[in-house]
Design a protein around this motif. Structure first.
Motif, PDB file in Angstrom:
ATOM      1  N   CYS A  19      77.187 -58.469 -36.043  1.00 61.99           N
ATOM      2  CA  CYS A  19      77.244 -57.917 -37.399  1.00 61.99           C
ATOM      3  C   CYS A  19      76.341 -56.686 -37.485  1.00 61.99           C
ATOM      4  CB  CYS A  19      76.851 -58.984 -38.413  1.00 61.99           C
ATOM      5  SG  CYS A  19      78.141 -60.228 -38.671  1.00 61.99           S
ATOM      6  N   ALA A  20      76.098 -56.227 -38.702  1.00 56.31           N
ATOM      7  CA  ALA A  20      75.353 -54.986 -38.900  1.00 56.31           C
ATOM      8  C   ALA A  20      74.015 -55.019 -38.170  1.00 56.31           C
ATOM      9  CB  ALA A  20      75.133 -54.748 -40.386  1.00 56.31           C
ATOM     10  N   GLY A  21      73.723 -53.943 -37.466  1.00 52.06           N
ATOM     11  CA  GLY A  21      72.443 -53.804 -36.784  1.00 52.06           C
ATOM     12  C   GLY A  21      72.343 -52.435 -36.161  1.00 52.06           C
ATOM     13  N   TYR A  22      71.272 -51.713 -36.490  1.00 48.38           N
ATOM     14  CA  TYR A  22      71.128 -50.321 -36.053  1.00 48.38           C
ATOM     15  C   TYR A  22      69.671 -50.048 -35.709  1.00 48.38           C
ATOM     16  CZ  TYR A  22      75.220 -50.800 -38.957  1.00 48.38           C
ATOM     17  OH  TYR A  22      76.376 -51.291 -39.526  1.00 48.38           O
ATOM     18  N   LEU A  23      69.463 -49.385 -34.598  1.00 46.16           N
ATOM     19  CA  LEU A  23      68.118 -49.021 -34.175  1.00 46.16           C
ATOM     20  C   LEU A  23      67.974 -47.511 -34.331  1.00 46.16           C
ATOM     21  CD1 LEU A  23      65.532 -50.265 -32.924  1.00 46.16           C
ATOM     22  CD2 LEU A  23      66.455 -49.646 -30.681  1.00 46.16           C
ATOM     23  N   ASP A  34      68.789 -53.361 -40.752  1.00 45.75           N
ATOM     24  CA  ASP A  34      69.756 -54.439 -40.992  1.00 45.75           C
ATOM     25  C   ASP A  34      69.994 -55.321 -39.762  1.00 45.75           C
ATOM     26  OD1 ASP A  34      70.008 -53.812 -43.631  1.00 45.75           O
ATOM     27  OD2 ASP A  34      72.144 -53.386 -43.572  1.00 45.75           O
ATOM     28  N   PRO A  35      69.059 -56.216 -39.458  1.00 46.01           N
ATOM     29  CA  PRO A  35      69.253 -57.148 -38.342  1.00 46.01           C
ATOM     30  C   PRO A  35      70.178 -58.302 -38.733  1.00 46.01           C
ATOM     31  CG  PRO A  35      67.130 -57.548 -39.382  1.00 46.01           C
ATOM     32  CD  PRO A  35      67.726 -56.364 -40.082  1.00 46.01           C
ATOM     33  N   GLY A  36      71.483 -58.072 -38.649  1.00 43.88           N
ATOM     34  CA  GLY A  36      72.462 -59.084 -39.039  1.00 43.88           C
ATOM     35  C   GLY A  36      72.690 -60.129 -37.960  1.00 43.88           C
ATOM     36  N   TYR A  37      73.631 -61.046 -38.238  1.00 44.71           N
ATOM     37  CA  TYR A  37      73.986 -62.087 -37.269  1.00 44.71           C
ATOM     38  C   TYR A  37      74.221 -61.493 -35.873  1.00 44.71           C
ATOM     39  CZ  TYR A  37      75.374 -65.395 -41.056  1.00 44.71           C
ATOM     40  OH  TYR A  37      75.427 -66.237 -42.138  1.00 44.71           O
ATOM     41  N   ALA A  38      73.628 -62.111 -34.856  1.00 46.19           N
ATOM     42  CA  ALA A  38      73.893 -61.833 -33.439  1.00 46.19           C
ATOM     43  C   ALA A  38      73.373 -60.470 -32.970  1.00 46.19           C
ATOM     44  CB  ALA A  38      75.384 -61.958 -33.109  1.00 46.19           C
ATOM     45  N   THR A  39      72.587 -59.784 -33.792  1.00 47.63           N
ATOM     46  CA  THR A  39      72.085 -58.475 -33.356  1.00 47.63           C
ATOM     47  C   THR A  39      70.854 -58.582 -32.464  1.00 47.63           C
ATOM     48  OG1 THR A  39      70.782 -58.268 -35.398  1.00 47.63           O
ATOM     49  CG2 THR A  39      72.983 -57.260 -35.377  1.00 47.63           C
ATOM     50  N   PHE A  40      70.120 -59.684 -32.551  1.00 47.05           N
ATOM     51  CA  PHE A  40      68.887 -59.768 -31.761  1.00 47.05           C
ATOM     52  C   PHE A  40      69.149 -59.702 -30.255  1.00 47.05           C
ATOM     53  CE2 PHE A  40      65.434 -62.357 -29.793  1.00 47.05           C
ATOM     54  CZ  PHE A  40      64.426 -61.408 -29.920  1.00 47.05           C
ATOM     55  N   PRO A  48      62.398 -54.435 -26.008  1.00 44.79           N
ATOM     56  CA  PRO A  48      61.829 -55.771 -26.203  1.00 44.79           C
ATOM     57  C   PRO A  48      61.442 -56.001 -27.660  1.00 44.79           C
ATOM     58  CG  PRO A  48      60.265 -54.327 -25.101  1.00 44.79           C
ATOM     59  CD  PRO A  48      61.542 -53.564 -25.199  1.00 44.79           C
ATOM     60  N   ALA A  49      61.387 -57.250 -28.048  1.00 39.77           N
ATOM     61  CA  ALA A  49      61.088 -57.593 -29.436  1.00 39.77           C
ATOM     62  C   ALA A  49      59.768 -56.987 -29.895  1.00 39.77           C
ATOM     63  CB  ALA A  49      61.064 -59.113 -29.608  1.00 39.77           C
ATOM     64  N   ALA A  50      58.775 -56.978 -29.019  1.00 38.27           N
ATOM     65  CA  ALA A  50      57.448 -56.502 -29.398  1.00 38.27           C
ATOM     66  C   ALA A  50      57.408 -54.998 -29.641  1.00 38.27           C
ATOM     67  CB  ALA A  50      56.437 -56.879 -28.331  1.00 38.27           C
ATOM     68  N   SER A  51      58.449 -54.278 -29.191  1.00 43.17           N
ATOM     69  CA  SER A  51      58.426 -52.823 -29.320  1.00 43.17           C
ATOM     70  C   SER A  51      58.992 -52.322 -30.645  1.00 43.17           C
ATOM     71  CB  SER A  51      59.216 -52.185 -28.174  1.00 43.17           C
ATOM     72  OG  SER A  51      60.612 -52.369 -28.357  1.00 43.17           O
ATOM     73  N   VAL A  52      59.559 -53.213 -31.449  1.00 40.71           N
ATOM     74  CA  VAL A  52      60.061 -52.803 -32.763  1.00 40.71           C
ATOM     75  C   VAL A  52      58.863 -52.524 -33.667  1.00 40.71           C
ATOM     76  CG1 VAL A  52      61.379 -53.526 -34.789  1.00 40.71           C
ATOM     77  CG2 VAL A  52      62.191 -54.125 -32.497  1.00 40.71           C
ATOM     78  N   ASP A  53      58.872 -51.363 -34.321  1.00 39.53           N
ATOM     79  CA  ASP A  53      57.727 -50.960 -35.141  1.00 39.53           C
ATOM     80  C   ASP A  53      57.876 -51.318 -36.607  1.00 39.53           C
ATOM     81  OD1 ASP A  53      56.023 -49.455 -33.162  1.00 39.53           O
ATOM     82  OD2 ASP A  53      57.898 -48.367 -32.924  1.00 39.53           O
ATOM     83  N   ALA A  54      59.107 -51.454 -37.094  1.00 42.39           N
ATOM     84  CA  ALA A  54      59.341 -51.807 -38.494  1.00 42.39           C
ATOM     85  C   ALA A  54      60.801 -52.216 -38.653  1.00 42.39           C
ATOM     86  CB  ALA A  54      59.012 -50.632 -39.419  1.00 42.39           C
ATOM     87  N   VAL A  55      61.075 -52.913 -39.741  1.00 45.40           N
ATOM     88  CA  VAL A  55      62.435 -53.351 -40.089  1.00 45.40           C
ATOM     89  C   VAL A  55      62.724 -52.894 -41.509  1.00 45.40           C
ATOM     90  CG1 VAL A  55      63.922 -55.348 -40.515  1.00 45.40           C
ATOM     91  CG2 VAL A  55      62.393 -55.351 -38.539  1.00 45.40           C
ATOM     92  N   LEU A  56      63.938 -52.396 -41.716  1.00 40.98           N
ATOM     93  CA  LEU A  56      64.388 -51.969 -43.048  1.00 40.98           C
ATOM     94  C   LEU A  56      65.714 -52.636 -43.340  1.00 40.98           C
ATOM     95  CD1 LEU A  56      64.272 -50.154 -45.578  1.00 40.98           C
ATOM     96  CD2 LEU A  56      65.218 -48.299 -44.175  1.00 40.98           C
ATOM     97  N   ILE A  57      65.812 -53.291 -44.489  1.00 40.50           N
ATOM     98  CA  ILE A  57      66.988 -54.102 -44.824  1.00 40.50           C
ATOM     99  C   ILE A  57      67.602 -53.608 -46.123  1.00 40.50           C
ATOM    100  CG2 ILE A  57      67.685 -56.435 -45.533  1.00 40.50           C
ATOM    101  CD1 ILE A  57      65.650 -57.446 -43.411  1.00 40.50           C
ATOM    102  N   SER A  58      68.930 -53.431 -46.103  1.00 37.58           N
ATOM    103  CA  SER A  58      69.630 -52.894 -47.270  1.00 37.58           C
ATOM    104  C   SER A  58      69.851 -53.942 -48.352  1.00 37.58           C
ATOM    105  CB  SER A  58      70.975 -52.290 -46.850  1.00 37.58           C
ATOM    106  OG  SER A  58      71.840 -53.290 -46.321  1.00 37.58           O
ATOM    107  N   HIS A  64      73.498 -59.110 -42.680  1.00 40.54           N
ATOM    108  CA  HIS A  64      72.624 -57.934 -42.630  1.00 40.54           C
ATOM    109  C   HIS A  64      71.156 -58.280 -42.389  1.00 40.54           C
ATOM    110  CE1 HIS A  64      75.543 -54.815 -44.020  1.00 40.54           C
ATOM    111  NE2 HIS A  64      76.172 -55.914 -44.360  1.00 40.54           N
ATOM    112  N   CYS A  65      70.810 -59.574 -42.418  1.00 44.25           N
ATOM    113  CA  CYS A  65      69.377 -59.883 -42.272  1.00 44.25           C
ATOM    114  C   CYS A  65      69.065 -61.171 -41.513  1.00 44.25           C
ATOM    115  CB  CYS A  65      68.701 -59.923 -43.642  1.00 44.25           C
ATOM    116  SG  CYS A  65      69.261 -61.242 -44.742  1.00 44.25           S
ATOM    117  N   ALA A  66      70.070 -61.986 -41.159  1.00 45.27           N
ATOM    118  CA  ALA A  66      69.775 -63.271 -40.512  1.00 45.27           C
ATOM    119  C   ALA A  66      69.113 -63.099 -39.145  1.00 45.27           C
ATOM    120  CB  ALA A  66      71.055 -64.102 -40.372  1.00 45.27           C
ATOM    121  N   GLY A  67      69.365 -61.962 -38.487  1.00 46.86           N
ATOM    122  CA  GLY A  67      68.748 -61.719 -37.185  1.00 46.86           C
ATOM    123  C   GLY A  67      67.257 -61.456 -37.249  1.00 46.86           C
ATOM    124  N   LEU A  68      66.715 -61.345 -38.453  1.00 48.80           N
ATOM    125  CA  LEU A  68      65.261 -61.193 -38.578  1.00 48.80           C
ATOM    126  C   LEU A  68      64.545 -62.442 -38.077  1.00 48.80           C
ATOM    127  CD1 LEU A  68      62.824 -59.543 -39.625  1.00 48.80           C
ATOM    128  CD2 LEU A  68      63.159 -60.659 -41.844  1.00 48.80           C
TER     129      LEU A  68
END
Length: 246
Positions: A19-23, A34-40, A48-58, A64-68
């Protein structure tokens, strides 16, 4: 700015599409939009997970957010947990996702910044101007800019003249396009067609259109054909691992 698509399927993921997910990346900063289903799992192909600096959700729909949740678990349960992750979301959008685990389990893994669509946010090197767009729940259209580059993203939305304003002169309009030409009557105020997405992109003078949130099983070629009737500049469909530099 670099945009990497992690998924673009509407409603639920398929065997081939999350689903929705954009880096979005700029100056070494990684913003997960938008960390949606199955985007992780798709994210892990690129960073890597530790390298993400921030998350923004619409908005707060789970596609759009379950992958958080798995992102926070991977950070919280690591041998050497990274600092708390700044998470930006409309007020109340993450209430359900953040209560999936036992109380306090993930508390140190994130720092929640709630906003109202219409607010202007500063996230690392990015400026995010948000705008309320029509959907079943409060949804923030996002105009993300850095060093003169602009990505406009609708989240999920129905028809609105504000879409063209959001995307005015954008390098890329990443637009909801659940259906190619006609939205069922019950959802017509809350979802877009690819044809309308093309029209808004043309009105905005966007340089490129990227269609996303296509209904599972729909034909991407049909969506592109519909968008091409109103938008003659480059257009494509958001599919996993697509990378755009602009």
């Amino acid at each position: 700015m670099r945009l990497t698509v992690l998924g673009g399927c509407g409603a639920w993921p398929t065997a081939d599409q999350a689903c929705a997910g954009y880096l979005a990346e700029h100056a070494g900063f990684r913003l997960f939009v938008d960390p949606g289903y199955a985007t992780f799992p798709r994210l892990l192909r690129h960073a890597p997970a530790a390298s993400v600096d921030a998350v923004l959700i619409s908005h707060g729909h789970p596609d759009h957010c379950a992958g958080l949740n798995p992102l926070l678990r991977a950070r919280a349960l690591a041998d050497d947990p990274p600092p708390a992750l700044p998470v930006y979301a409309p007020h109340g959008a993450l209430d359900a996702v953040l209560t999936l685990d036992r109380p306090g389990m993930l508390a140190a893994a994130y720092r929640l910044h709630s906003f109202r669509p219409g607010d202007r946010l500063r996230i690392g090197p990015f400026t995010a101007e948000t705008r309320l767009l029509p959907h079943h729940v409060p949804n923030a259209g996002i105009r993300l800019s850095a060093a003169g580059s602009v990505l406009a993203y609708t989240g999920d939305t129905g028809p609105s003249p504000d879409i063209a304003h959001l995307a005015e002169g954008a390098d890329v309009l990443l637009s909801e396009a659940t259906y190619a030409r006609r939205v069922p009557a019950a959802d017509a105020p809350y979802l877009l067609t690819a044809e309308l997405a093309g029209r808004y992109a043309r009105q905005a003078g966007a340089a490129r259109l990227l269609l996303t949130h296509l209904w599972p099983g729909s034909d991407p070629a049909a969506a592109l054909e519909a968008a091409g009737e109103t938008f003659t500049r480059p257009a494509g469909v958001a599919v996993a691992d697509l990378v755009l530099d602009f």
